[in-house]
Design a protein around this motif. Sequence first.
Motif, PDB file in Angstrom:
ATOM      1  N   ALA A  74       0.825  -1.211   0.000  1.00  0.00           N
ATOM      2  CA  ALA A  74       0.000   0.000   0.000  1.00  0.00           C
ATOM      3  C   ALA A  74       0.858   1.259   0.000  1.00  0.00           C
ATOM      4  O   ALA A  74       0.567   2.227  -0.709  1.00  0.00           O
ATOM      5  N   ILE A  75       1.937   1.243   0.785  1.00  0.00           N
ATOM      6  CA  ILE A  75       2.838   2.398   0.833  1.00  0.00           C
ATOM      7  C   ILE A  75       3.428   2.660  -0.548  1.00  0.00           C
ATOM      8  O   ILE A  75       3.487   3.800  -1.015  1.00  0.00           O
ATOM      9  N   ALA A  76       3.862   1.596  -1.211  1.00  0.00           N
ATOM     10  CA  ALA A  76       4.449   1.736  -2.543  1.00  0.00           C
ATOM     11  C   ALA A  76       3.435   2.305  -3.531  1.00  0.00           C
ATOM     12  O   ALA A  76       3.771   3.172  -4.357  1.00  0.00           O
ATOM     13  N   ARG A  77       2.186   1.834  -3.457  1.00  0.00           N
ATOM     14  CA  ARG A  77       1.145   2.324  -4.371  1.00  0.00           C
ATOM     15  C   ARG A  77       0.835   3.794  -4.106  1.00  0.00           C
ATOM     16  O   ARG A  77       0.699   4.591  -5.031  1.00  0.00           O
ATOM     17  N   LEU A  78       0.735   4.153  -2.828  1.00  0.00           N
ATOM     18  CA  LEU A  78       0.438   5.547  -2.480  1.00  0.00           C
ATOM     19  C   LEU A  78       1.565   6.471  -2.921  1.00  0.00           C
ATOM     20  O   LEU A  78       1.329   7.546  -3.468  1.00  0.00           O
ATOM     21  N   THR A  79       2.788   6.034  -2.683  1.00  0.00           N
ATOM     22  CA  THR A  79       3.945   6.833  -3.088  1.00  0.00           C
ATOM     23  C   THR A  79       4.012   6.944  -4.611  1.00  0.00           C
ATOM     24  O   THR A  79       4.270   8.022  -5.162  1.00  0.00           O
ATOM     25  N   GLY A  80       3.745   5.829  -5.291  1.00  0.00           N
ATOM     26  CA  GLY A  80       3.811   5.804  -6.745  1.00  0.00           C
ATOM     27  C   GLY A  80       2.766   6.667  -7.417  1.00  0.00           C
ATOM     28  O   GLY A  80       2.989   7.177  -8.524  1.00  0.00           O
ATOM     29  N   THR A  81       1.620   6.839  -6.771  1.00  0.00           N
ATOM     30  CA  THR A  81       0.545   7.656  -7.350  1.00  0.00           C
ATOM     31  C   THR A  81       0.634   9.114  -6.916  1.00  0.00           C
ATOM     32  O   THR A  81      -0.223   9.920  -7.270  1.00  0.00           O
ATOM     33  N   GLY A  82       1.666   9.439  -6.130  1.00  0.00           N
ATOM     34  CA  GLY A  82       1.859  10.828  -5.720  1.00  0.00           C
ATOM     35  C   GLY A  82       0.906  11.300  -4.649  1.00  0.00           C
ATOM     36  O   GLY A  82       0.594  12.505  -4.577  1.00  0.00           O
ATOM     37  N   ALA A  83       0.434  10.394  -3.796  1.00  0.00           N
ATOM     38  CA  ALA A  83      -0.472  10.784  -2.715  1.00  0.00           C
ATOM     39  C   ALA A  83       0.193  11.809  -1.807  1.00  0.00           C
ATOM     40  O   ALA A  83       1.387  11.722  -1.509  1.00  0.00           O
ATOM     41  N   ARG A  84      -0.580  12.797  -1.347  1.00  0.00           N
ATOM     42  CA  ARG A  84      -0.056  13.863  -0.497  1.00  0.00           C
ATOM     43  C   ARG A  84       0.220  13.378   0.924  1.00  0.00           C
ATOM     44  O   ARG A  84       1.101  13.907   1.616  1.00  0.00           O
ATOM     45  N   ALA A  85      -0.515  12.392   1.367  1.00  0.00           N
ATOM     46  CA  ALA A  85      -0.429  11.926   2.755  1.00  0.00           C
ATOM     47  C   ALA A  85       0.970  11.433   3.117  1.00  0.00           C
ATOM     48  O   ALA A  85       1.643  10.787   2.306  1.00  0.00           O
ATOM     49  N   LYS A  86       1.381  11.745   4.336  1.00  0.00           N
ATOM     50  CA  LYS A  86       2.595  11.179   4.894  1.00  0.00           C
ATOM     51  C   LYS A  86       2.218   9.866   5.581  1.00  0.00           C
ATOM     52  O   LYS A  86       1.166   9.784   6.216  1.00  0.00           O
ATOM     53  N   ILE A  87       3.048   8.861   5.434  1.00  0.00           N
ATOM     54  CA  ILE A  87       2.701   7.536   5.957  1.00  0.00           C
ATOM     55  C   ILE A  87       3.592   7.190   7.131  1.00  0.00           C
ATOM     56  O   ILE A  87       4.819   7.139   7.010  1.00  0.00           O
ATOM     57  N   LEU A  88       2.960   6.979   8.275  1.00  0.00           N
ATOM     58  CA  LEU A  88       3.671   6.610   9.492  1.00  0.00           C
ATOM     59  C   LEU A  88       3.321   5.162   9.821  1.00  0.00           C
ATOM     60  O   LEU A  88       2.179   4.848  10.144  1.00  0.00           O
ATOM     61  N   VAL A  89       4.295   4.279   9.704  1.00  0.00           N
ATOM     62  CA  VAL A  89       4.070   2.869  10.015  1.00  0.00           C
ATOM     63  C   VAL A  89       3.929   2.709  11.519  1.00  0.00           C
ATOM     64  O   VAL A  89       4.730   3.240  12.293  1.00  0.00           O
ATOM     65  N   LEU A  90       2.905   1.984  11.931  1.00  0.00           N
ATOM     66  CA  LEU A  90       2.686   1.690  13.348  1.00  0.00           C
ATOM     67  C   LEU A  90       2.416   0.194  13.450  1.00  0.00           C
ATOM     68  O   LEU A  90       1.342  -0.278  13.091  1.00  0.00           O
ATOM     69  N   THR A  91       3.397  -0.549  13.914  1.00  0.00           N
ATOM     70  CA  THR A  91       3.304  -2.004  13.866  1.00  0.00           C
ATOM     71  C   THR A  91       3.993  -2.630  15.066  1.00  0.00           C
ATOM     72  O   THR A  91       4.631  -1.937  15.861  1.00  0.00           O
ATOM     73  N   THR A  92       3.867  -3.949  15.185  1.00  0.00           N
ATOM     74  CA  THR A  92       4.546  -4.666  16.268  1.00  0.00           C
ATOM     75  C   THR A  92       5.855  -5.261  15.786  1.00  0.00           C
ATOM     76  O   THR A  92       6.606  -5.829  16.572  1.00  0.00           O
ATOM     77  N   TYR A  93       6.144  -5.135  14.482  1.00  0.00           N
ATOM     78  CA  TYR A  93       7.308  -5.810  13.896  1.00  0.00           C
ATOM     79  C   TYR A  93       8.451  -4.840  13.640  1.00  0.00           C
ATOM     80  O   TYR A  93       8.261  -3.795  13.021  1.00  0.00           O
ATOM     81  N   ASP A  94       9.659  -5.207  14.112  1.00  0.00           N
ATOM     82  CA  ASP A  94      10.813  -4.342  13.880  1.00  0.00           C
ATOM     83  C   ASP A  94      11.972  -5.097  13.229  1.00  0.00           C
ATOM     84  O   ASP A  94      13.127  -4.698  13.331  1.00  0.00           O
ATOM     85  N   THR A  95      11.664  -6.212  12.551  1.00  0.00           N
ATOM     86  CA  THR A  95      12.718  -6.977  11.881  1.00  0.00           C
ATOM     87  C   THR A  95      13.152  -6.257  10.608  1.00  0.00           C
ATOM     88  O   THR A  95      12.420  -5.438  10.047  1.00  0.00           O
ATOM     89  N   ASP A  96      14.359  -6.577  10.151  1.00  0.00           N
ATOM     90  CA  ASP A  96      14.873  -5.951   8.934  1.00  0.00           C
ATOM     91  C   ASP A  96      13.960  -6.201   7.738  1.00  0.00           C
ATOM     92  O   ASP A  96      13.804  -5.347   6.864  1.00  0.00           O
TER      93      ASP A  96
END
Length: 218
Positions: A74-96
């Motif tokens: 979803a982040i890639a699609r939003l970035t690729g379409t030039g969405a204005r929104a800033k995306i802040l990931v909020l998750t339980t996973y911190d693996t590489d």
Amino acid sequence: MTTDAPEKKTISLLIVDDHPVVRDGLRGMFESAPGFTVLDEASNGVEAVEKAAALDPDVILMDLRMPGGGGVEAIARLTGTGARAKILVLTTYDTDSDTLPAIEAGATGYLLKDAPRDELFTAVRAAAQGRTVLSPAVASRLVSAVRSPRSPGKEPLSAREREVLALVAKGTSNREIARVLFISEATVKTHLTHLYTKLGVKDRAAAVATAYQRGILG
């Protein structure tokens, strides 16, 4: 003559998480605090992209691993379409395998769900201004990755990547893997790309052979 101080802009949010309890908790938290407004919620990445296009939020709080459409896609699609929104990931996973793809896809920041309330508010305000926000654990991982990039085949596979690999070893197609694991085909391809890199191979057959050789399978 005195002039009134300019009013602080209210930050509009779209909350994306597959757990209703988490969405309700975040909505309640932000709606009870001044300076924020929650426009809507989404339960997966596909829905997030659609609602972001319709609502144009300032900030999207994005979970990563969600049935029906993951966060990185979803982040890639939003970035690729030039969405204005800033995306802040909020998750339980911190693996590489979670952190790096999300940042590379265009996420403005990356926080873990155990972040204190005030830290989350500060992070959203910073993200809305286009500033990068990273939890200490994630920042440390990114610094380590930059300073000492892993050689192919040295990084362990995540639990999900092992699941995908096990199904590949059985001759399962991407479409069927997506159905079995309740993820999109694009997410399956993303997992395959990651595990190919980790195993130091270029295709499914080599991945399976290498996995058996190293005792990852069987």
